[in-house]
Design a protein around this motif. Structure first.
Motif, PDB file in Angstrom:
ATOM      1  N   SER A  45      -1.830  27.636 -79.285  1.00  9.14           N
ATOM      2  CA  SER A  45      -1.935  26.193 -79.094  1.00  9.14           C
ATOM      3  C   SER A  45      -3.074  25.942 -78.141  1.00  9.14           C
ATOM      4  CB  SER A  45      -0.625  25.631 -78.530  1.00  9.14           C
ATOM      5  OG  SER A  45      -0.394  26.145 -77.251  1.00  9.14           O
ATOM      6  N   PHE A  46      -3.309  24.682 -77.833  1.00 11.28           N
ATOM      7  CA  PHE A  46      -4.425  24.365 -76.947  1.00 11.28           C
ATOM      8  C   PHE A  46      -4.227  24.965 -75.568  1.00 11.28           C
ATOM      9  CE2 PHE A  46      -8.025  21.978 -78.002  1.00 11.28           C
ATOM     10  CZ  PHE A  46      -7.768  21.444 -79.244  1.00 11.28           C
ATOM     11  N   LEU A  47      -3.143  24.652 -74.916  1.00 10.99           N
ATOM     12  CA  LEU A  47      -2.945  25.065 -73.543  1.00 10.99           C
ATOM     13  C   LEU A  47      -1.504  25.449 -73.288  1.00 10.99           C
ATOM     14  CD1 LEU A  47      -4.760  22.150 -71.718  1.00 10.99           C
ATOM     15  CD2 LEU A  47      -5.750  24.317 -72.333  1.00 10.99           C
ATOM     16  N   ARG A  48      -1.319  26.394 -72.421  1.00  6.98           N
ATOM     17  CA  ARG A  48      -0.016  26.632 -71.849  1.00  6.98           C
ATOM     18  C   ARG A  48      -0.203  26.585 -70.348  1.00  6.98           C
ATOM     19  NH1 ARG A  48       3.241  24.944 -75.415  1.00  6.98           N
ATOM     20  NH2 ARG A  48       3.063  25.999 -77.395  1.00  6.98           N
ATOM     21  N   PRO A  49       0.325  25.582 -69.679  1.00  5.05           N
ATOM     22  CA  PRO A  49       0.040  25.366 -68.267  1.00  5.05           C
ATOM     23  C   PRO A  49       0.290  26.613 -67.430  1.00  5.05           C
ATOM     24  CG  PRO A  49       1.214  23.502 -69.158  1.00  5.05           C
ATOM     25  CD  PRO A  49       1.212  24.553 -70.232  1.00  5.05           C
ATOM     26  N   SER A  50      -0.678  26.940 -66.594  1.00  5.68           N
ATOM     27  CA  SER A  50      -0.553  28.069 -65.682  1.00  5.68           C
ATOM     28  C   SER A  50      -0.300  27.543 -64.274  1.00  5.68           C
ATOM     29  CB  SER A  50      -1.843  28.896 -65.712  1.00  5.68           C
ATOM     30  OG  SER A  50      -2.908  28.120 -65.205  1.00  5.68           O
ATOM     31  N   VAL A  65     -12.166  19.000 -80.633  1.00  3.66           N
ATOM     32  CA  VAL A  65     -12.249  19.427 -79.236  1.00  3.66           C
ATOM     33  C   VAL A  65     -12.150  20.945 -79.132  1.00  3.66           C
ATOM     34  CG1 VAL A  65     -11.050  19.388 -77.021  1.00  3.66           C
ATOM     35  CG2 VAL A  65     -11.439  17.262 -78.255  1.00  3.66           C
ATOM     36  N   LYS A  66     -11.277  21.544 -79.913  1.00  2.00           N
ATOM     37  CA  LYS A  66     -11.130  22.999 -79.887  1.00  2.00           C
ATOM     38  C   LYS A  66     -12.436  23.688 -80.262  1.00  2.00           C
ATOM     39  CE  LYS A  66      -8.131  26.688 -81.645  1.00  2.00           C
ATOM     40  NZ  LYS A  66      -6.950  26.989 -82.505  1.00  2.00           N
ATOM     41  N   LYS A  67     -13.105  23.168 -81.291  1.00  2.00           N
ATOM     42  CA  LYS A  67     -14.371  23.750 -81.725  1.00  2.00           C
ATOM     43  C   LYS A  67     -15.460  23.581 -80.665  1.00  2.00           C
ATOM     44  CE  LYS A  67     -17.791  23.565 -85.458  1.00  2.00           C
ATOM     45  NZ  LYS A  67     -18.154  22.928 -86.754  1.00  2.00           N
ATOM     46  N   ARG A  72     -13.037  24.522 -66.302  1.00  2.00           N
ATOM     47  CA  ARG A  72     -12.806  23.369 -65.433  1.00  2.00           C
ATOM     48  C   ARG A  72     -12.152  22.230 -66.218  1.00  2.00           C
ATOM     49  NH1 ARG A  72     -17.380  23.436 -63.383  1.00  2.00           N
ATOM     50  NH2 ARG A  72     -18.487  21.928 -64.678  1.00  2.00           N
ATOM     51  N   LEU A  73     -12.581  22.016 -67.466  1.00  2.00           N
ATOM     52  CA  LEU A  73     -11.962  21.001 -68.310  1.00  2.00           C
ATOM     53  C   LEU A  73     -10.471  21.260 -68.478  1.00  2.00           C
ATOM     54  CD1 LEU A  73     -14.260  20.217 -71.386  1.00  2.00           C
ATOM     55  CD2 LEU A  73     -13.209  18.587 -69.830  1.00  2.00           C
ATOM     56  N   VAL A  74     -10.143  22.506 -68.790  1.00  2.00           N
ATOM     57  CA  VAL A  74      -8.753  22.886 -68.998  1.00  2.00           C
ATOM     58  C   VAL A  74      -7.942  22.670 -67.734  1.00  2.00           C
ATOM     59  CG1 VAL A  74      -7.225  24.829 -69.454  1.00  2.00           C
ATOM     60  CG2 VAL A  74      -9.288  24.533 -70.824  1.00  2.00           C
ATOM     61  N   LEU A 113       4.618  21.883 -73.056  1.00  2.00           N
ATOM     62  CA  LEU A 113       3.533  20.935 -73.310  1.00  2.00           C
ATOM     63  C   LEU A 113       2.426  21.580 -74.127  1.00  2.00           C
ATOM     64  CD1 LEU A 113       3.258  19.269 -69.790  1.00  2.00           C
ATOM     65  CD2 LEU A 113       4.555  18.483 -71.782  1.00  2.00           C
ATOM     66  N   ASP A 114       1.713  20.780 -74.871  1.00  2.00           N
ATOM     67  CA  ASP A 114       0.586  21.234 -75.694  1.00  2.00           C
ATOM     68  C   ASP A 114      -0.597  20.305 -75.422  1.00  2.00           C
ATOM     69  OD1 ASP A 114      -0.811  22.719 -77.464  1.00  2.00           O
ATOM     70  OD2 ASP A 114       0.159  21.952 -79.261  1.00  2.00           O
ATOM     71  N   ILE A 115      -1.068  20.347 -74.201  1.00  2.00           N
ATOM     72  CA  ILE A 115      -2.034  19.359 -73.707  1.00  2.00           C
ATOM     73  C   ILE A 115      -3.402  19.533 -74.357  1.00  2.00           C
ATOM     74  CG2 ILE A 115      -3.137  18.421 -71.652  1.00  2.00           C
ATOM     75  CD1 ILE A 115      -0.827  19.603 -70.029  1.00  2.00           C
ATOM     76  N   ILE A 116      -3.975  18.429 -74.791  1.00  2.00           N
ATOM     77  CA  ILE A 116      -5.354  18.418 -75.271  1.00  2.00           C
ATOM     78  C   ILE A 116      -6.264  18.400 -74.041  1.00  2.00           C
ATOM     79  CG2 ILE A 116      -7.092  17.112 -76.551  1.00  2.00           C
ATOM     80  CD1 ILE A 116      -4.859  16.055 -78.312  1.00  2.00           C
ATOM     81  N   PRO A 117      -7.189  19.337 -73.909  1.00  2.00           N
ATOM     82  CA  PRO A 117      -7.976  19.468 -72.668  1.00  2.00           C
ATOM     83  C   PRO A 117      -9.087  18.446 -72.493  1.00  2.00           C
ATOM     84  CG  PRO A 117      -8.633  21.139 -74.218  1.00  2.00           C
ATOM     85  CD  PRO A 117      -7.483  20.415 -74.856  1.00  2.00           C
ATOM     86  N   VAL A 118      -8.908  17.247 -73.009  1.00  2.00           N
ATOM     87  CA  VAL A 118      -9.817  16.132 -72.774  1.00  2.00           C
ATOM     88  C   VAL A 118      -8.931  14.912 -72.542  1.00  2.00           C
ATOM     89  CG1 VAL A 118     -11.568  14.627 -73.795  1.00  2.00           C
ATOM     90  CG2 VAL A 118     -11.683  17.074 -74.192  1.00  2.00           C
ATOM     91  N   PRO A 119      -9.217  14.085 -71.539  1.00  2.00           N
ATOM     92  CA  PRO A 119      -8.361  12.931 -71.248  1.00  2.00           C
ATOM     93  C   PRO A 119      -8.103  12.069 -72.476  1.00  2.00           C
ATOM     94  CG  PRO A 119      -9.960  13.230 -69.497  1.00  2.00           C
ATOM     95  CD  PRO A 119     -10.327  14.205 -70.567  1.00  2.00           C
ATOM     96  N   LEU A 120      -6.827  11.771 -72.710  1.00  2.00           N
ATOM     97  CA  LEU A 120      -6.410  11.001 -73.877  1.00  2.00           C
ATOM     98  C   LEU A 120      -5.509   9.849 -73.433  1.00  2.00           C
ATOM     99  CD1 LEU A 120      -6.021  10.640 -76.993  1.00  2.00           C
ATOM    100  CD2 LEU A 120      -4.104  12.252 -76.804  1.00  2.00           C
ATOM    101  N   THR A 121      -5.705   8.688 -74.023  1.00  3.52           N
ATOM    102  CA  THR A 121      -4.876   7.513 -73.751  1.00  3.52           C
ATOM    103  C   THR A 121      -4.364   6.947 -75.066  1.00  3.52           C
ATOM    104  OG1 THR A 121      -6.131   6.932 -71.750  1.00  3.52           O
ATOM    105  CG2 THR A 121      -4.833   5.181 -72.773  1.00  3.52           C
ATOM    106  N   ILE A 122      -3.074   6.654 -75.113  1.00  3.06           N
ATOM    107  CA  ILE A 122      -2.482   5.959 -76.263  1.00  3.06           C
ATOM    108  C   ILE A 122      -2.217   4.524 -75.839  1.00  3.06           C
ATOM    109  CG2 ILE A 122      -0.540   5.834 -77.855  1.00  3.06           C
ATOM    110  CD1 ILE A 122      -0.232   8.853 -77.568  1.00  3.06           C
TER     111      ILE A 122
END
Length: 402
Positions: free
Chosen positions: A70-75, A198-200, A215-217, A234-243
């Protein structure tokens, strides 16, 4: 105040100042902690020392991040202080997408303080705004991209989302609260397109600047912190997202149970992907000011209220990292569901069946909505010439074969 201008030019992005700085040589012990081999030169000034300390922290962060599956696994490792020149102009970008006629253009005009009548957005449109700083002559610039056509043109995300601007980019997805039959389709399609792009781009960024990618992550993970109870799911997208939920003035008249299902579903989706969630209406000035404040924070880093509103009977406002699964609650168990996200999806779709998204015509040039008499006349002539040429070539090929 935001001083806005409009342009059709391409986005001009600047590379991060960190790209030109070579971090000190590092050695790694078995415990993955980073230690400099040589002491820092005594001739360094305070800013250079801070920047090198930040690079070491970001280097250590890359050892604690897991990108598999997945994109991220919080460390539990987060970056140090990122040093910016307070006297230097800052350029950031915001990419706005969402359902058709959901109020995207009107929201952008209100943010840029333009007294204009919103017009239908054609494909991908660009504008920008500038904001003067109180303590200097510098002006910060906000590049604003808006995707029209609902989700049918989601592939155009590739145009503004590049490795040159990914560090200063923010995504905003607008869902129409008054039309729940389009909400899930809008979210699912756009989030998938954003994740893929974003992943690419981050993969490309890692080749040129690993520290920038790390740093983005780390900055996205830092909103939640190592003590957050949901950090492992969580599966956070590493770019700020707003809904952004628009047309709250209509939504507030819905049945209470419908509002509850919509709000809880949106809360879970926003929480899962690390997004802010904010309800908005262009007809309610208080909500306009709150949405402007949020967008201003994204692109100009202005002060932002951290007050939280989770009550589904009120206009919801929850910043990333301020919610939790225990507060959202769980949907009814669905047979065959593999995850909480799947359970929320099944609940939402059973309550609000989604309308199929209108497909784009195979040849947009034949769509009467985009008719241009002079251009269309010349195009028809060229098509006839091409057809005559094609038939002539076919005759030659048949004759040569005899």
């Amino acid at each position: 105040a935001v001083v806005s201008t409009q342009s059709t030019g391409a986005l001009t992005s600047k590379k991060s100042p960190y790209d030109a700085i070579k971090p000190p040589e590092m050695s790694f012990d078995e415990d993955d902690s980073a230690k400099p081999i040589k002491s820092l030169p005594q001739t360094k000034n305070i800013w250079e020392l801070c920047i090198q300390a930040t690079e070491r922290a970001n280097h250590a962060t890359s050892k604690g991040s897991d990108h598999s599956g997945s994109f991220l696994r919080p460390s539990l490792v987060f970056p140090g202080v990122v040093v910016e020149n307070p006297n230097k102009s800052v350029e950031r970008s915001i990419f706005v997408a969402g359902a058709k006629s959901s109020g995207k253009t009107g929201m952008i005009l209100r943010f840029l303080d333009r007294d204009e009548q919103p017009k239908a957005t054609t494909a991908l449109e660009y504008t920008f705004g500038r904001r003067s700083r109180n303590d200097s002559m510098s002006k910060d610039v906000a590049h604003v991209w808006e995707l029209g056509g609902g989700v049918a043109l989601s592939n155009l995300i590739e145009v503004p989302v590049t490795k040159d601007c990914i560090e200063t980019l923010n995504f905003v997805i607008v869902v129409d609260l008054s039309r729940p039959e389009s909400i899930w389709t809008t979210l699912e399609t756009l989030i998938a397109a954003i994740r893929q792009r974003v992943k690419k781009v981050i993969h490309e960024l890692k080749v040129d600047s690993p520290s920038a990618a790390n740093r983005l992550v780390a900055e996205c993970l830092a909103r939640y912190g190592p003590e957050h109870p949901d950090k492992d799911i969580l599966d956070i997208i590493p770019v700020p997202l707003t809904i952004l939920g628009s047309k709250y003035d209509l939504f507030q008249n819905f049945d209470s149970e419908k509002r509850k299902i919509i709000t809880r579903t949106l809360r879970y989706v926003a929480h899962l992907y690390g997004a802010h969630l904010c309800y908005f209406s262009s007809k309610m000035e208080q909500l306009v000011m709150r949405a402007r404040s949020l967008l201003g924070h994204l692109v100009f880093k202005t002060q932002l209220s951290k007050s939280t509103v989770t009550d589904h009977t009120k206009p919801v406002y929850i910043l990333a990292g301020m919610d939790a699964v225990s507060q959202i609650g769980s949907p009814p168990s669905v047979v065959g569901s593999r995850s909480l996200l799947e359970q929320w999806k099944q609940l939402f779709l059973s309550s609000f069946p989604q309308e199929p998204e209108a497909a784009m015509p195979e040849d947009p040039s034949k769509d009467r909505k985009y008719s241009e008499p002079l251009v269309d006349t010349v195009r028809a002539q060229k098509d006839e010439e091409l057809e005559r040429f094609r038939k002539a070539q076919e005759r030659k090929m048949r004759q040569s074969a005899i």
